[in-house]
Design an enzyme around this catalytic site. Sequence first.
Site, PDB file in Angstrom:
ATOM      1  N   ASP A 147      -0.653  49.415  25.941  1.00  0.00           N
ATOM      2  CA  ASP A 147       0.225  49.164  24.798  1.00  0.00           C
ATOM      3  C   ASP A 147      -0.061  47.732  24.326  1.00  0.00           C
ATOM      4  O   ASP A 147      -0.043  46.789  25.138  1.00  0.00           O
ATOM      5  CB  ASP A 147       1.667  49.334  25.279  1.00  0.00           C
ATOM      6  CG  ASP A 147       2.661  48.831  24.259  1.00  0.00           C
ATOM      7  OD1 ASP A 147       2.342  48.804  23.059  1.00  0.00           O
ATOM      8  OD2 ASP A 147       3.777  48.458  24.676  1.00  0.00           O
ATOM      9  N   ASP A 165      -4.438  47.656  13.416  1.00  0.00           N
ATOM     10  CA  ASP A 165      -4.820  48.960  12.849  1.00  0.00           C
ATOM     11  C   ASP A 165      -4.032  50.028  13.600  1.00  0.00           C
ATOM     12  O   ASP A 165      -4.583  50.804  14.373  1.00  0.00           O
ATOM     13  CB  ASP A 165      -6.326  49.164  13.030  1.00  0.00           C
ATOM     14  CG  ASP A 165      -6.781  50.503  12.477  1.00  0.00           C
ATOM     15  OD1 ASP A 165      -6.080  51.073  11.617  1.00  0.00           O
ATOM     16  OD2 ASP A 165      -7.839  50.993  12.918  1.00  0.00           O
TER      17      ASP A 165
HETATM   18  N1  SAM Z   1      -5.963  53.716   9.905  1.00  0.00           N
HETATM   19  C1  SAM Z   1      -4.842  54.363  10.454  1.00  0.00           C
HETATM   20  C2  SAM Z   1      -3.609  54.277   9.624  1.00  0.00           C
HETATM   21  O1  SAM Z   1      -3.524  53.427   8.759  1.00  0.00           O
HETATM   22  O2  SAM Z   1      -2.725  55.105   9.804  1.00  0.00           O
HETATM   23  C3  SAM Z   1      -4.646  53.976  11.865  1.00  0.00           C
HETATM   24  C4  SAM Z   1      -5.715  54.624  12.669  1.00  0.00           C
HETATM   25  S1  SAM Z   1      -5.815  54.303  14.364  1.00  0.00           S
HETATM   26  C5  SAM Z   1      -6.250  55.931  14.877  1.00  0.00           C
HETATM   27  C6  SAM Z   1      -4.158  54.045  14.928  1.00  0.00           C
HETATM   28  C7  SAM Z   1      -4.110  53.884  16.438  1.00  0.00           C
HETATM   29  O3  SAM Z   1      -3.016  53.057  16.829  1.00  0.00           O
HETATM   30  C8  SAM Z   1      -3.940  55.206  17.192  1.00  0.00           C
HETATM   31  O4  SAM Z   1      -5.141  55.509  17.852  1.00  0.00           O
HETATM   32  C9  SAM Z   1      -2.786  54.945  18.144  1.00  0.00           C
HETATM   33  O5  SAM Z   1      -2.985  55.510  19.426  1.00  0.00           O
HETATM   34  C10 SAM Z   1      -2.772  53.419  18.179  1.00  0.00           C
HETATM   35  N2  SAM Z   1      -1.499  52.853  18.623  1.00  0.00           N
HETATM   36  C11 SAM Z   1      -0.244  53.265  18.286  1.00  0.00           C
HETATM   37  N3  SAM Z   1       0.670  52.530  18.939  1.00  0.00           N
HETATM   38  C12 SAM Z   1       0.003  51.637  19.711  1.00  0.00           C
HETATM   39  C13 SAM Z   1       0.405  50.628  20.618  1.00  0.00           C
HETATM   40  N4  SAM Z   1       1.696  50.402  20.868  1.00  0.00           N
HETATM   41  N5  SAM Z   1      -0.559  49.889  21.219  1.00  0.00           N
HETATM   42  C14 SAM Z   1      -1.874  50.130  20.993  1.00  0.00           C
HETATM   43  N6  SAM Z   1      -2.313  51.091  20.155  1.00  0.00           N
HETATM   44  C15 SAM Z   1      -1.406  51.835  19.510  1.00  0.00           C
END
Ligand code: SAM
Length: 295
Positions: A147, A165
């Site tokens: 996280d 992102d």
């Molecule tokens: N471009 C996209 C958008 O604007 O919606 C985002 C794409 S990217 C796939 C988003 C990523 O953030 C996901 O793979 C998700 O697992 C990750 N994510 C969500 N919460 C998170 C957290 N607390 N820590 C790290 N990564 C996280």
Amino acid sequence: MTQVQKIASKHQWIEETLHPSWQQRFNTEHTLCDIQTAYQHLVIFKNDWFGNVMMLDGNIQTTEKDEFIYHEMMTHVPLMAHPNPKSVLVIGGGDGGIIREVLRHPNVEKVVMVEIDEIVVEMSKKYFPNHSQGAFNDPRVTLIIDDAAAFLKKTNDRFDVILTDSTDPTGPGEHLFTEEFYQNCKNHLEKDGILVTQSGVPFMQPTGIYNMQNMLSTFFEAVDFYQATIPTYVGGPMVFGFATNAQTNSFDEIKRRATTVQNQLHYWTPKIHQAAFLLPPFLQALRTNKKSQIS
Ligand code: SAM
């Protein structure tokens, strides 16, 4: 069965559930992956026009067709504005598109990507190889499965640029849209560091830009927003929050630096960079919570 009926019956429609009063839907012949991970519901399917499409918890994340706009604008605006970006932290970004763009910058020495969901990374390598283009194997990249908020509490590392992102403020990404999180981002930036955040599509999510302005300006002297239209983030241009406590590069310097990457890009140019910061009056009003044409 007629030919038309045969084609229609082969297709299924997949609906995005992000906005309560407006939906987009994609037709697909092939669902490539449908997994409930420990954090979210991951669906990847193929669409004739957009190519492979990723959804998390019913929200479009990325498509093969239009990803370049989002990834170039999230990455090159801060990396070109920073005087000498050597270290970059990517928060989320599981599909690998951001690290691909970051690695185009020859001065970048270290990229740390903190993604909560290993399955998103694995499925992206399989179904979106063009997003990462081998970036996960680059020696400058360290992938940490954690996280991002927890990571920032543990690490002593500092970065020149931090890019969030992440998913929208629901599910595992919810606590990445809090004052505590942005304070931690600020504490892990070098003195001349820049933070960029994905801040949604303000026409559809009008409180997002105000909340972001409010939170970022608690920790940063200069807070701005820039726009780009990404077709599958429906409802108009999306905005990116841009926050720093330092002087950023002049337009002339950005033009000079652009020569290092520009022939590899399909959206970002120095002039697009400059123009993207011009916000129409209704967005300026939303930033300060004043009554706007859409509120
Ligand atoms: N471009 C996209 C958008 O604007 O919606 C985002 C794409 S990217 C796939 C988003 C990523 O953030 C996901 O793979 C998700 O697992 C990750 N994510 C969500 N919460 C998170 C957290 N607390 N820590 C790290 N990564 C996280």
